[in-house]
Write an enzyme that holds these catalytic residues in place. Structure first.
Site, PDB file in Angstrom:
ATOM      1  CG  ASP A 126      -1.539   1.303   1.273  1.00  0.00           C
ATOM      2  OD1 ASP A 126      -2.381   1.737   0.361  1.00  0.00           O
ATOM      3  OD2 ASP A 126      -1.931   1.930   2.301  1.00  0.00           O
ATOM      4  CB  SER A 127       0.272   4.714  -0.683  1.00  0.00           C
ATOM      5  OG  SER A 127      -1.197   4.713   0.100  1.00  0.00           O
ATOM      6  CB  CYS A 137      -3.146   0.983  -2.574  1.00  0.00           C
ATOM      7  SG  CYS A 137      -3.088   2.649  -2.695  1.00  0.00           S
ATOM      8  CD  GLU A 154      -1.536   8.172   7.059  1.00  0.00           C
ATOM      9  OE1 GLU A 154      -0.477   8.293   7.551  1.00  0.00           O
ATOM     10  OE2 GLU A 154      -1.957   7.050   6.309  1.00  0.00           O
ATOM     11  CB  CYS A 181      -9.937   5.221   0.406  1.00  0.00           C
ATOM     12  SG  CYS A 181      -8.394   5.825   0.975  1.00  0.00           S
ATOM     13  CG  HIS A 231      -6.160   5.709   5.110  1.00  0.00           C
ATOM     14  ND1 HIS A 231      -5.432   5.079   4.076  1.00  0.00           N
ATOM     15  CD2 HIS A 231      -5.350   6.240   6.015  1.00  0.00           C
ATOM     16  CE1 HIS A 231      -4.162   5.469   4.305  1.00  0.00           C
ATOM     17  NE2 HIS A 231      -4.167   6.265   5.351  1.00  0.00           N
TER      18      HIS A 231
HETATM   19  N1  DGL Z   1      -4.041   3.457   0.052  1.00  0.00           N
HETATM   20  C1  DGL Z   1      -4.660   4.644  -0.694  1.00  0.00           C
HETATM   21  C2  DGL Z   1      -5.954   4.304  -1.246  1.00  0.00           C
HETATM   22  O1  DGL Z   1      -6.511   3.099  -0.977  1.00  0.00           O
HETATM   23  C3  DGL Z   1      -5.104   5.864   0.180  1.00  0.00           C
HETATM   24  C4  DGL Z   1      -3.883   6.673   0.791  1.00  0.00           C
HETATM   25  C5  DGL Z   1      -3.162   7.281  -0.595  1.00  0.00           C
HETATM   26  O2  DGL Z   1      -3.900   8.249  -1.247  1.00  0.00           O
HETATM   27  O3  DGL Z   1      -2.129   7.084  -0.851  1.00  0.00           O
HETATM   28  O4  DGL Z   1      -6.429   4.567  -2.145  1.00  0.00           O
END
Ligand code: DGL
Length: 271
Positions: free
Chosen positions: A11-12, A74, A153, A185, A187
């Site tokens: 993931d990011s 992600c 976050e 998403c 999060h």
């Molecule tokens: N992990 C990203 C997503 O699910 C969210 C966080 C980001 O923008 O990097 O789209």
């Protein structure tokens, strides 16, 4: 392929831990190598080219860990990179979008579905395309919610600021009388209770993380690649990031069922 090899999950940043958490819960026999690209987060506001380049670097890193399959945990990277990278790999790779879309299409009663996600995911239109391919008469309303990621976050999971912003974002979806909402998403499952309260009990919330773990389980079982619970030693869960390992460790420990002892920092751009 060694069936006890780990599954690579990336993931990011920390968000994909919601997917790792589901894999740990549903597949206690699997080992995981998790990578969070904390130095380059957010992906949600970056271009497709950039997210694809980052995803390829991470995949090259995960391959060095001899993973047997990869989960793009992600939504933005699934939207922008999955279709390309799956043609480049000889191990299975899945994203989070198909599983979430399929569940939403099954769950809706009135055919009106909402999707919330990053700017990248919503502007790619991928959830709409995938859901309409499954059921053409479905009505999909997408809404980008860029402030949710920084709020999560910052740990503002139950906070009046999050409530206020969420009610603004969700008002357009309420106006469309959706009965199903995809948390598109990584999060967003962490603010699920706020979203549920604001949308009301009649709206079903779909968490693609949960469905993705089921898809992974089915895929590994079908291919005879599922790991044994008694995997024979070694580190069961390994965590890597591109920045600030301590912060990641604390966050991971707060949301995973296992204590995270160590997170290693690597220079992912070298892969
Ligand atoms: N992990 C990203 C997503 O699910 C969210 C966080 C980001 O923008 O990097 O789209």
């Amino acid at each position: 392929m060694d069936r006890n090899a780990p599954v690579g999950v990336f993931d990011s940043g920390v968000g994909g831990l919601t997917v790792a958490r589901e894999i740990i819960r549903q597949m206690p026999g699997e080992r995981i190598v998790y990578f969070g690209d904390t130095a380059r987060l957010p992906y949600g506001s970056k271009s497709q080219d950039t997210v694809l380049r980052y995803s390829r670097q991470i995949i090259r890193f995960l391959i060095t860990k001899e993973v047997k399959a990869i989960v793009i945990a992600c939504n933005t990277a699934s939207a922008y990179a999955l279709e390309t990278v799956e043609k480049e790999l000889d191990i299975p790779i899945i994203g989070v979008i198909r599983a979430g879309a399929r569940t939403a299409v099954r769950a809706t009663r009135n055919g009106k579905i909402g999707v919330i996600g990053t700017e990248g995911t919503i502007s790619s239109g991928i959830y709409t395309d995938v859901m309409k391919a499954m059921r053409p008469d479905i009505e999909v309303t997408g809404k980008a919610c860029p402030l949710f990621v920084p709020l999560v976050e910052e740990g503002l999971l139950h906070d009046s600021v999050t409530d206020e912003i969420a009610s603004r974002y969700l008002s357009v979806l309420k106006g469309r009388f959706i009965d199903t909402l995809v948390l598109g998403c990584t999060h967003y499952p962490l603010i699920r209770s706020t979203l549920k309260r604001l949308m009301g009990d009649q709206v079903t919330l779909v968490n693609p993380a949960y469905e993705t773990a089921i898809e992974l389980k089915e895929l590994l079982e079908e291919r005879g690649m599922a790991g044994d619970e008694d995997f024979g030693g070694g580190e069961k869960y390994q965590f890597y990031v591109s920045d600030l390992a301590e912060k990641f460790t604390a966050f991971a420990t707060s949301i995973l069922p296992e204590q995270v002892k160590e997170t290693r920092r690597i220079a992912v751009e070298e892969y």
